[in-house]
Design a protein around this motif. Sequence first.
Motif, PDB file in Angstrom:
ATOM      1  N   UNK A  95      -1.383   1.044   4.170  1.00 11.60           N
ATOM      2  CA  UNK A  95      -0.493   1.308   3.051  1.00 11.60           C
ATOM      3  C   UNK A  95       0.227   0.043   2.624  1.00 11.60           C
ATOM      4  N   UNK A  96       1.430   0.205   2.096  1.00 12.60           N
ATOM      5  CA  UNK A  96       2.225  -0.924   1.599  1.00 12.60           C
ATOM      6  C   UNK A  96       3.249  -1.299   2.649  1.00 12.60           C
ATOM      7  N   UNK A  97       3.147  -2.519   3.167  1.00 16.65           N
ATOM      8  CA  UNK A  97       4.084  -3.025   4.165  1.00 16.65           C
ATOM      9  C   UNK A  97       5.146  -3.843   3.447  1.00 16.65           C
ATOM     10  N   UNK A  98       6.425  -3.561   3.735  1.00 19.40           N
ATOM     11  CA  UNK A  98       7.467  -4.292   3.022  1.00 19.40           C
ATOM     12  C   UNK A  98       8.626  -4.644   3.940  1.00 19.40           C
ATOM     13  N   UNK A  99       9.319  -5.708   3.556  1.00 25.71           N
ATOM     14  CA  UNK A  99      10.474  -6.160   4.320  1.00 25.71           C
ATOM     15  C   UNK A  99      11.689  -5.322   3.945  1.00 25.71           C
ATOM     16  N   UNK A 100      12.513  -5.050   4.930  1.00 28.04           N
ATOM     17  CA  UNK A 100      13.691  -4.211   4.707  1.00 28.04           C
ATOM     18  C   UNK A 100      14.741  -4.864   3.813  1.00 28.04           C
ATOM     19  N   UNK A 101      14.657  -6.195   3.648  1.00 31.84           N
ATOM     20  CA  UNK A 101      15.644  -6.884   2.804  1.00 31.84           C
ATOM     21  C   UNK A 101      15.325  -6.774   1.309  1.00 31.84           C
ATOM     22  N   UNK A 102      14.223  -6.095   0.958  1.00 30.30           N
ATOM     23  CA  UNK A 102      13.893  -5.871  -0.441  1.00 30.30           C
ATOM     24  C   UNK A 102      13.190  -7.018  -1.125  1.00 30.30           C
ATOM     25  N   UNK A 103      12.777  -8.030  -0.378  1.00 30.07           N
ATOM     26  CA  UNK A 103      12.215  -9.223  -1.012  1.00 30.07           C
ATOM     27  C   UNK A 103      10.696  -9.215  -1.159  1.00 30.07           C
ATOM     28  N   UNK A 104       9.974  -8.842  -0.097  1.00 32.64           N
ATOM     29  CA  UNK A 104       8.527  -9.047  -0.075  1.00 32.64           C
ATOM     30  C   UNK A 104       7.784  -7.796   0.376  1.00 32.64           C
ATOM     31  N   UNK A 105       6.523  -7.714  -0.016  1.00 29.84           N
ATOM     32  CA  UNK A 105       5.666  -6.627   0.428  1.00 29.84           C
ATOM     33  C   UNK A 105       4.210  -6.974   0.218  1.00 29.84           C
ATOM     34  N   UNK A 106       3.344  -6.239   0.891  1.00 24.34           N
ATOM     35  CA  UNK A 106       1.901  -6.477   0.758  1.00 24.34           C
ATOM     36  C   UNK A 106       1.139  -5.201   1.085  1.00 24.34           C
ATOM     37  N   UNK A 107       0.125  -4.935   0.283  1.00 26.06           N
ATOM     38  CA  UNK A 107      -0.770  -3.807   0.556  1.00 26.06           C
ATOM     39  C   UNK A 107      -2.010  -4.344   1.256  1.00 26.06           C
ATOM     40  N   UNK A 108      -1.947  -4.462   2.584  1.00 26.38           N
ATOM     41  CA  UNK A 108      -3.145  -4.897   3.303  1.00 26.38           C
ATOM     42  C   UNK A 108      -4.114  -3.719   3.344  1.00 26.38           C
ATOM     43  N   UNK A 109      -5.396  -4.017   3.347  1.00 25.74           N
ATOM     44  CA  UNK A 109      -6.399  -2.954   3.249  1.00 25.74           C
ATOM     45  C   UNK A 109      -6.678  -2.265   4.573  1.00 25.74           C
ATOM     46  N   UNK A 110      -6.131  -2.786   5.653  1.00 23.15           N
ATOM     47  CA  UNK A 110      -6.284  -2.116   6.937  1.00 23.15           C
ATOM     48  C   UNK A 110      -5.851  -3.002   8.085  1.00 23.15           C
ATOM     49  N   UNK A 111      -5.561  -2.353   9.209  1.00 23.52           N
ATOM     50  CA  UNK A 111      -5.196  -3.037  10.440  1.00 23.52           C
ATOM     51  C   UNK A 111      -6.344  -2.912  11.432  1.00 23.52           C
ATOM     52  N   UNK A 112      -6.619  -4.000  12.156  1.00 22.39           N
ATOM     53  CA  UNK A 112      -7.686  -4.008  13.160  1.00 22.39           C
ATOM     54  C   UNK A 112      -7.056  -4.385  14.494  1.00 22.39           C
ATOM     55  N   UNK A 113      -7.082  -3.460  15.442  1.00 20.43           N
ATOM     56  CA  UNK A 113      -6.485  -3.712  16.744  1.00 20.43           C
ATOM     57  C   UNK A 113      -5.027  -4.096  16.597  1.00 20.43           C
ATOM     58  N   UNK A 114      -4.555  -4.955  17.508  1.00 20.78           N
ATOM     59  CA  UNK A 114      -3.148  -5.366  17.459  1.00 20.78           C
ATOM     60  C   UNK A 114      -2.959  -6.710  16.773  1.00 20.78           C
ATOM     61  N   UNK A 115      -4.078  -7.386  16.416  1.00 25.26           N
ATOM     62  CA  UNK A 115      -3.972  -8.748  15.899  1.00 25.26           C
ATOM     63  C   UNK A 115      -4.569  -8.976  14.519  1.00 25.26           C
ATOM     64  N   UNK A 116      -5.352  -8.014  14.004  1.00 30.23           N
ATOM     65  CA  UNK A 116      -6.095  -8.300  12.788  1.00 30.23           C
ATOM     66  C   UNK A 116      -5.729  -7.436  11.593  1.00 30.23           C
ATOM     67  N   UNK A 117      -6.106  -7.929  10.423  1.00 25.51           N
ATOM     68  CA  UNK A 117      -6.042  -7.165   9.186  1.00 25.51           C
ATOM     69  C   UNK A 117      -7.369  -7.351   8.465  1.00 25.51           C
ATOM     70  N   UNK A 118      -7.629  -6.488   7.494  1.00 27.29           N
ATOM     71  CA  UNK A 118      -8.777  -6.701   6.619  1.00 27.29           C
ATOM     72  C   UNK A 118      -8.281  -6.787   5.184  1.00 27.29           C
TER      73      UNK A 118
END
Length: 198
Positions: A95-118
């Motif tokens: 989904x959409x990951x965002x910072x609690x301070x209201x500044x930044x966010x990103x819609x990564x297409x997926x998480x892989x394990x504990x270290x990766x994204x796609x």
Amino acid sequence: MNITFDTNPQGSEEWLRVRRGRITGSRFRDARDRTAKGAMSAKATMYAMDVARERFGGSPAPVFVNSAMRTGTEQEPIARMQYESETGNMVIEAGFAYTDDGRFGASVDGLVGSDGIIEVKTVVSSDTLFTAVVERNFSAYIDQIHGGLWLLNRQYCDLILWAPDLPIGALTVVRIDRDEAAIKKLADDLLTFDAIVE
């Protein structure tokens, strides 16, 4: 930096509300766009004004969805399944990951394990096919990728280049490892841009 995940469907009213006023991953490259003399480009300036307006309570700038974007949205689940099948990596939609301070966010297409994204890019134009797949020039995506790694504190991104009209070689996976120097420069530039927005 505290991160929250919003799983509302992309494009929904709720999704647009959560993104409002945030500098988003798909626009990190625009935020860093500069003229040959190093000044903010017209594109970066317009983006800063749009984000500032949203932060002040204004409506989000309209999002125009062209046919290539629509195809990408439709093809993303298929590309993700093909990636899982070919690599054995299981992907969790983020989904959409965002910072609690209201500044930044990103819609990564997926998480892989504990270290990766796609990050999935559906290749619809021949120009993109030859630039990204044949010439292996990923510059159009690198700020978005580094931004996702920065925000989520992940170590690598598997860039998935998906050309659904090609029967052979439809899926190309490129591993992009975390680059601390590049991520620091990106973060510094985005914090400077955020100060301009403020």
